[in-house]
Design an enzyme around this catalytic site. Structure first.
Site, mmCIF file in Angstrom:
data_model
loop_
_atom_site.group_PDB
_atom_site.id
_atom_site.type_symbol
_atom_site.label_atom_id
_atom_site.label_comp_id
_atom_site.label_asym_id
_atom_site.label_seq_id
_atom_site.Cartn_x
_atom_site.Cartn_y
_atom_site.Cartn_z
ATOM 1 N N ASP A 24 0.828 -1.212 0.000
ATOM 2 C CA ASP A 24 0.000 0.000 0.000
ATOM 3 C C ASP A 24 0.862 1.261 0.000
ATOM 4 O O ASP A 24 1.974 1.259 0.529
ATOM 5 C CB ASP A 24 -0.914 -0.022 1.233
ATOM 6 C CG ASP A 24 -2.074 0.943 1.108
ATOM 7 O OD1 ASP A 24 -2.341 1.416 -0.015
ATOM 8 O OD2 ASP A 24 -2.710 1.229 2.141
ATOM 9 N N ASN A 72 -11.014 -2.643 -5.315
ATOM 10 C CA ASN A 72 -10.266 -1.632 -6.087
ATOM 11 C C ASN A 72 -10.963 -1.241 -7.397
ATOM 12 O O ASN A 72 -10.588 -0.243 -8.019
ATOM 13 C CB ASN A 72 -8.828 -2.089 -6.366
ATOM 14 C CG ASN A 72 -7.926 -2.048 -5.144
ATOM 15 O OD1 ASN A 72 -7.021 -2.858 -4.982
ATOM 16 N ND2 ASN A 72 -8.151 -1.082 -4.255
HETATM 17 C C1 IPE Z 1 -5.411 -2.708 -0.205
HETATM 18 O O1 IPE Z 1 -5.089 -1.363 -0.323
HETATM 19 C C2 IPE Z 1 -5.363 -3.372 -1.546
HETATM 20 C C3 IPE Z 1 -4.048 -3.527 -2.143
HETATM 21 C C4 IPE Z 1 -2.906 -3.155 -1.612
HETATM 22 C C5 IPE Z 1 -4.041 -4.182 -3.424
HETATM 23 P P1 IPE Z 1 -6.212 -0.236 -0.489
HETATM 24 O O2 IPE Z 1 -5.486 1.035 -0.619
HETATM 25 O O3 IPE Z 1 -7.148 -0.612 -1.561
HETATM 26 O O4 IPE Z 1 -6.979 -0.336 0.910
HETATM 27 P P2 IPE Z 1 -7.842 0.739 1.685
HETATM 28 O O5 IPE Z 1 -8.838 1.275 0.712
HETATM 29 O O6 IPE Z 1 -6.891 1.805 2.152
HETATM 30 O O7 IPE Z 1 -8.444 0.005 2.826
HETATM 31 C C1 IPE Z 2 -1.530 0.349 -3.449
HETATM 32 O O1 IPE Z 2 -1.351 1.726 -3.435
HETATM 33 C C2 IPE Z 2 -1.814 -0.167 -4.834
HETATM 34 C C3 IPE Z 2 -3.167 -0.699 -5.012
HETATM 35 C C4 IPE Z 2 -4.126 -0.692 -4.127
HETATM 36 C C5 IPE Z 2 -3.476 -1.268 -6.308
HETATM 37 P P1 IPE Z 2 -2.579 2.737 -3.369
HETATM 38 O O2 IPE Z 2 -2.990 3.084 -4.758
HETATM 39 O O3 IPE Z 2 -3.655 2.200 -2.504
HETATM 40 O O4 IPE Z 2 -1.879 3.987 -2.669
HETATM 41 P P2 IPE Z 2 -2.517 4.965 -1.611
HETATM 42 O O5 IPE Z 2 -3.073 4.137 -0.503
HETATM 43 O O6 IPE Z 2 -3.566 5.747 -2.332
HETATM 44 O O7 IPE Z 2 -1.355 5.803 -1.168
HETATM 45 MG MG MG Z 3 -4.082 2.381 -0.539
#
Ligand code: IPE
Ligand code: IPE
Ligand code: MG
Length: 235
Positions: A24, A72
């Site tokens: 993340d 997602n």
């Molecule tokens: C979890 O991260 C999913 C992945 C890392 C693929 P998200 O960024 O989607 O999770 P939330 O929305 O902060 O809970």
């Molecule tokens: C994780 O990074 C990647 C996926 C969930 C696919 P994020 O896109 O969730 O990054 P933040 O949480 O917005 O920083």
């Molecule tokens: Mg995230």
């Protein structure tokens, strides 16, 4: 005495066999630099590549990476497209190296529902890496609650619904027990990842944003894990 809890997959040296990572923080990494989120995701892929190259000497049997959750899809169409295109490019560019390095790919989640060309690429990748010895499990279109519900329904078709019969139907049924679950970026939640499998896993939440995550960070996490005492409810 009731059922024995799932025992650890630890080796004699307290080493973790199965580590999972919620990767993340790509978006925040980009935002901090005034860059588009897509660049954060690109750098996130580079972090994956670096890590996969480094796990061989760490003696892990399995590294499971959360790459795309079933939630997602709520992101903008552009961002979802970017992520799917990165996936296509990553498979194309890195598959030969996986095969050469003995990586065995596994996909968990409802990946058959992805775009047909991606499904075909993944099927080919699974086939070509099937002789590998170290598993890289990638969670794609993955949601743990859905996985458990599906597994329970399947278990019910075959007989009694028990923890063991559900476990046997999970996407992860053929992976070693989860030892360590890491989440980067400072968020302290599981976001629907491996809820069942994490029952007795050790957890580590680090502030590092995913694109900054280096093999040294994983090594530190493994060292931390080796110092922990796992009790499984007993004493
Ligand atoms: C979890 O991260 C999913 C992945 C890392 C693929 P998200 O960024 O989607 O999770 P939330 O929305 O902060 O809970
Ligand atoms: C994780 O990074 C990647 C996926 C969930 C696919 P994020 O896109 O969730 O990054 P933040 O949480 O917005 O920083
Ligand atoms: Mg995230």
């Amino acid at each position: 005495m009731g059922d024995q809890p799932a025992t650890s997959g630890k080796s004699a040296e307290n080493g973790a066999r199965h580590v999972a990572i919620i990767m993340d923080g790509n978006g925040r990494w980009a935002k901090k630099r005034g860059l588009p989120r897509a660049i954060g995701h690109q750098r996130g892929v580079e972090a994956v590549r670096r890590l996969v190259r480094a796990v061989e000497p760490m003696n892990l049997d399995c590294l499971t990476l959360y790459a795309f959750s079933s939630e997602n899809w709520k992101r903008s169409e552009d961002e979802v497209d970017d992520l799917m295109n990165l996936m296509r490019r990553f498979i194309k560019s890195d598959l030969a190296e996986f095969v050469a390095n003995g990586v065995k790919l596994k996909i968990i989640g409802d990946w058959q529902a992805l775009a047909p060309d991606i499904v075909a690429m993944l099927e080919d990748a699974l086939e070509r890496t099937s002789k590998g010895t170290q598993t890289l499990a990638v969670a794609l279109n993955y949601g743990s609650q859905h996985e458990i519900a599906r597994a329970a329904a399947k278990a019910g078709e075959h007989g009694a619904i028990t923890p063991e019969s559900i476990q046997a139907q999970l996407d992860t049924h053929d992976l070693p027990p989860l030892d360590l679950l890491i989440r980067t970026s400072g968020e302290i939640r599981l976001s629907n990842f491996l809820l069942w499998q994490a029952a007795y896993a050790e957890m580590l939440f680090v502030d590092t944003l995913w694109p900054d995550f280096k093999p040294e960070h994983l090594q530190e996490a493994l060292d931390d894990f080796a110092r922990r005492e796992r009790r499984y409810g007993g004493r």
